[in-house]
Design a protein around this motif. Sequence first.
Motif, mmCIF file in Angstrom:
data_model
loop_
_atom_site.group_PDB
_atom_site.id
_atom_site.type_symbol
_atom_site.label_atom_id
_atom_site.label_comp_id
_atom_site.label_asym_id
_atom_site.label_seq_id
_atom_site.Cartn_x
_atom_site.Cartn_y
_atom_site.Cartn_z
ATOM 1 N N PHE A 144 4.094 -13.364 5.966
ATOM 2 C CA PHE A 144 3.959 -12.020 6.536
ATOM 3 C C PHE A 144 4.527 -10.989 5.574
ATOM 4 C CE2 PHE A 144 3.287 -14.277 10.547
ATOM 5 C CZ PHE A 144 2.309 -13.487 11.144
ATOM 6 N N ASP A 145 3.963 -9.793 5.618
ATOM 7 C CA ASP A 145 4.330 -8.723 4.689
ATOM 8 C C ASP A 145 5.231 -7.666 5.330
ATOM 9 O OD1 ASP A 145 2.505 -9.602 2.444
ATOM 10 O OD2 ASP A 145 1.042 -9.302 4.047
ATOM 11 N N GLY A 146 5.797 -7.981 6.456
ATOM 12 C CA GLY A 146 6.695 -7.047 7.115
ATOM 13 C C GLY A 146 6.580 -7.147 8.623
ATOM 14 N N PHE A 147 7.195 -6.177 9.295
ATOM 15 C CA PHE A 147 7.328 -6.268 10.742
ATOM 16 C C PHE A 147 7.149 -4.907 11.410
ATOM 17 C CE2 PHE A 147 10.092 -9.423 8.769
ATOM 18 C CZ PHE A 147 9.618 -10.581 9.339
ATOM 19 N N ARG A 148 6.649 -4.957 12.598
ATOM 20 C CA ARG A 148 6.735 -3.850 13.547
ATOM 21 C C ARG A 148 7.697 -4.325 14.623
ATOM 22 N NH1 ARG A 148 5.278 -3.479 19.291
ATOM 23 N NH2 ARG A 148 4.324 -1.448 19.687
ATOM 24 N N PHE A 149 8.904 -3.768 14.656
ATOM 25 C CA PHE A 149 9.929 -4.169 15.614
ATOM 26 C C PHE A 149 9.597 -3.573 16.973
ATOM 27 C CE2 PHE A 149 12.081 -5.024 11.692
ATOM 28 C CZ PHE A 149 13.011 -6.015 11.979
ATOM 29 N N ASN A 153 14.588 -5.185 2.793
ATOM 30 C CA ASN A 153 14.332 -4.342 1.623
ATOM 31 C C ASN A 153 14.965 -4.902 0.357
ATOM 32 O OD1 ASN A 153 12.827 -2.436 3.043
ATOM 33 N ND2 ASN A 153 14.634 -1.259 3.625
ATOM 34 N N LEU A 154 16.091 -5.585 0.507
ATOM 35 C CA LEU A 154 16.778 -6.153 -0.650
ATOM 36 C C LEU A 154 16.078 -7.408 -1.164
ATOM 37 C CD1 LEU A 154 19.338 -6.144 -2.521
ATOM 38 C CD2 LEU A 154 20.394 -7.655 -0.818
ATOM 39 N N LEU A 155 15.784 -8.342 -0.249
ATOM 40 C CA LEU A 155 15.229 -9.627 -0.651
ATOM 41 C C LEU A 155 13.718 -9.594 -0.810
ATOM 42 C CD1 LEU A 155 17.361 -12.006 1.625
ATOM 43 C CD2 LEU A 155 17.778 -11.353 -0.751
ATOM 44 N N HIS A 156 13.071 -8.723 -0.059
ATOM 45 C CA HIS A 156 11.611 -8.626 -0.132
ATOM 46 C C HIS A 156 11.204 -7.150 -0.130
ATOM 47 C CE1 HIS A 156 10.639 -12.896 0.274
ATOM 48 N NE2 HIS A 156 11.664 -12.964 1.100
ATOM 49 N N PRO A 157 11.435 -6.464 -1.251
ATOM 50 C CA PRO A 157 11.124 -5.026 -1.292
ATOM 51 C C PRO A 157 9.644 -4.725 -1.115
ATOM 52 C CG PRO A 157 11.664 -5.869 -3.488
ATOM 53 C CD PRO A 157 12.011 -6.956 -2.509
ATOM 54 N N THR A 212 7.176 -4.194 4.509
ATOM 55 C CA THR A 212 7.200 -2.948 5.272
ATOM 56 C C THR A 212 7.880 -3.188 6.610
ATOM 57 O OG1 THR A 212 5.134 -2.191 4.261
ATOM 58 C CG2 THR A 212 5.773 -1.159 6.347
ATOM 59 N N THR A 213 8.716 -2.252 7.042
ATOM 60 C CA THR A 213 9.343 -2.344 8.364
ATOM 61 C C THR A 213 9.034 -1.086 9.159
ATOM 62 O OG1 THR A 213 11.419 -1.512 7.411
ATOM 63 C CG2 THR A 213 11.212 -3.885 7.687
ATOM 64 N N ILE A 214 8.639 -1.292 10.406
ATOM 65 C CA ILE A 214 8.266 -0.206 11.312
ATOM 66 C C ILE A 214 8.992 -0.424 12.633
ATOM 67 C CG2 ILE A 214 6.368 0.901 12.571
ATOM 68 C CD1 ILE A 214 4.476 -0.158 10.384
ATOM 69 N N PRO A 273 0.829 -1.217 0.000
ATOM 70 C CA PRO A 273 0.000 0.000 0.000
ATOM 71 C C PRO A 273 0.858 1.260 0.000
ATOM 72 C CG PRO A 273 -0.732 -1.562 1.691
ATOM 73 C CD PRO A 273 0.594 -2.052 1.200
ATOM 74 N N LYS A 274 0.385 2.290 -0.693
ATOM 75 C CA LYS A 274 1.094 3.566 -0.683
ATOM 76 C C LYS A 274 0.971 4.250 0.672
ATOM 77 C CE LYS A 274 0.726 4.431 -5.651
ATOM 78 N NZ LYS A 274 0.238 5.363 -6.717
ATOM 79 N N SER A 275 -0.147 3.999 1.346
ATOM 80 C CA SER A 275 -0.334 4.500 2.714
ATOM 81 C C SER A 275 -1.008 3.390 3.520
ATOM 82 C CB SER A 275 -1.180 5.771 2.727
ATOM 83 O OG SER A 275 -2.477 5.511 2.231
ATOM 84 N N LEU A 276 -0.604 3.260 4.765
ATOM 85 C CA LEU A 276 -1.096 2.172 5.604
ATOM 86 C C LEU A 276 -2.188 2.658 6.553
ATOM 87 C CD1 LEU A 276 2.242 0.379 6.592
ATOM 88 C CD2 LEU A 276 0.517 -0.460 5.010
#
Length: 578
Positions: A514-519, A564-568, A571-573, A357-360
């Motif tokens: 999963f499509d990314g992480f909230r650390f 970002n390299l392997l799975h552009p 999303t990372t937060i 998404p362009k905005s979450l």
Amino acid sequence: MRKESYSNLELLNTVIEVNLSLKGYHHQSDKAFIKKEAYTKPLRFNKTVIIFNLPMLRNEDNVAYRLRANSEGSGFKKQHRVWSGLLGMLSRNAAAERTATGCDVTSGGRGPVSFPFLEKWPLYRVGWAAPAWPYPGDREKEGKSPEFVLPFFTSPKCIKSREGNAVGYFLVLWSISAAKMASLNPTVPELHRLLEGDPHLTTFKQDFERRYAAFYHIWKNIEDNEGGINKFTRSYQTFGVHRFVDGGLLCKEWAPGAEAVFLTGDFNNWNPFSHPYKKMDFGKWELFIPSGPDGVKPVSHGSKLKVVIRSQTGEILYRISPWARYVARQGTNVTYDWIHWEPPIPYRRRHPVPKKPKSLRIYESHVGIASPEGKIASYKNFTHNVLPKVKDLGYNCIQLMAIMEHAYYASFGYQVTSFFAASSRYGPPDDLKELIDVAHSMGIVVLLDVVHSHASSNSEDGLNKFDGTDSAFFHSGPRGTHSLWDSRLFDYGNWEVLRFLLSNLRWWIEEYGFDGFRFDGVTSMLYHHHGIGVGFSGDYSEYFGMQVDEDALAYLMVANHMINLLHPECTTIAEVIF
């Protein structure tokens, strides 16, 4: 002349060694950095490894160290100059951080030099350090300009007693010529634009350069020595328990403090010693179990397993593999069991992954409490009853809490015990995969609330004391414990910890979708003080200096770049609290 090569640095044997004033203890040098020959062979000097030991002397409320240069050897004059330069550099770098808690450092009779160590982070890491000092050697006698030497440390390595207790530390100083600096310490991308945009950051230019260099060297080490980031971050394919094509099992663990490792379980009637692992290099252990007659699997799906550790004190410990993919608490058991998960028909995704998404618009959720019923809800309930409502409300992203397995339910998932296992409270792993797959069919991306800031202090069903020591995955002593959370703190400077955590991120993306992480807990990771009793005013000096854990910072940089390299599409937060 023997030459060992690690990380593309030419490491010649040590010419300076500091005496370790401890009796009855022993240690082995980390083979990843130095060989045993380093203590015995004569060396050239312009590229030098300096090894020194730091005995731990505890007084009531502080930690102090004493160093003494070894003056033996024909090359001592040269050694002494560099040693004095090293101490001067340390003193300059630490000058702004002087406190009442400190230590005396003596350099071959030159007298004490103040070098403060703060109690909260007694293992001081210099990193890439400037200014350099001239190399005093034959080049000057030959009328040539002196070669400049730039020093930096590896992460501290722990010295342990035979009982496994930390009794001191040693560091390795690599010094390399300025001529090699360009290839090893690249320019920070776009740094000039950052400093032009905010001139107040110019004061911290060296901090940016040092941090980027730390990231760069980890990444280059992985590329040069581990077959690349793609292979390194898929270590979950080799560690733990894995099926061969012929039905046999390959088992692999990292237990650097163990005296012996075995595998036991339903498959061998819980005989603790019938299946020993073979000790490999760098604290790794391997076991191969061949298939039975006619290809019968030695360990079947759903059977229970345990890793058996014989500690350095002779204690026998039953542990869950850190790489276990499914753990569950059955019946009236207090602790979790490791269950071999290998379903005959694994779940296969049916829906494509939606575009990033362009905005979450994020809906934060907890599967277990996503129901009005007075019980722990399930993945199935969330899939069929919650996801449609989330979509109708206009959200395009859900952030799932409490997915990584945690023995203590009231922790809301923030006391993780098994990092590669989805919580069995809500159902089997395939139900979570279905939840994510159905969310994708609705155009909803799914983020994992990932907890790499700390780990549960459980040992029976957690990572704590996996090999019988208080270190391995964590820092030893007070630095390895979060005083408010009563949890263990990772040693992000340890190579195998990097392998474990980076592979863990890759696992959740590629195995579950999963499509990314909230650390979670990034403030605690970034600072040695963990944000405890500290207020942030916004002054830049609060984000730089000795209070920053640059090992943790480098890990986050590598993790973010890897994703970002392997799975552009991911999303990372970061969750930070200031």
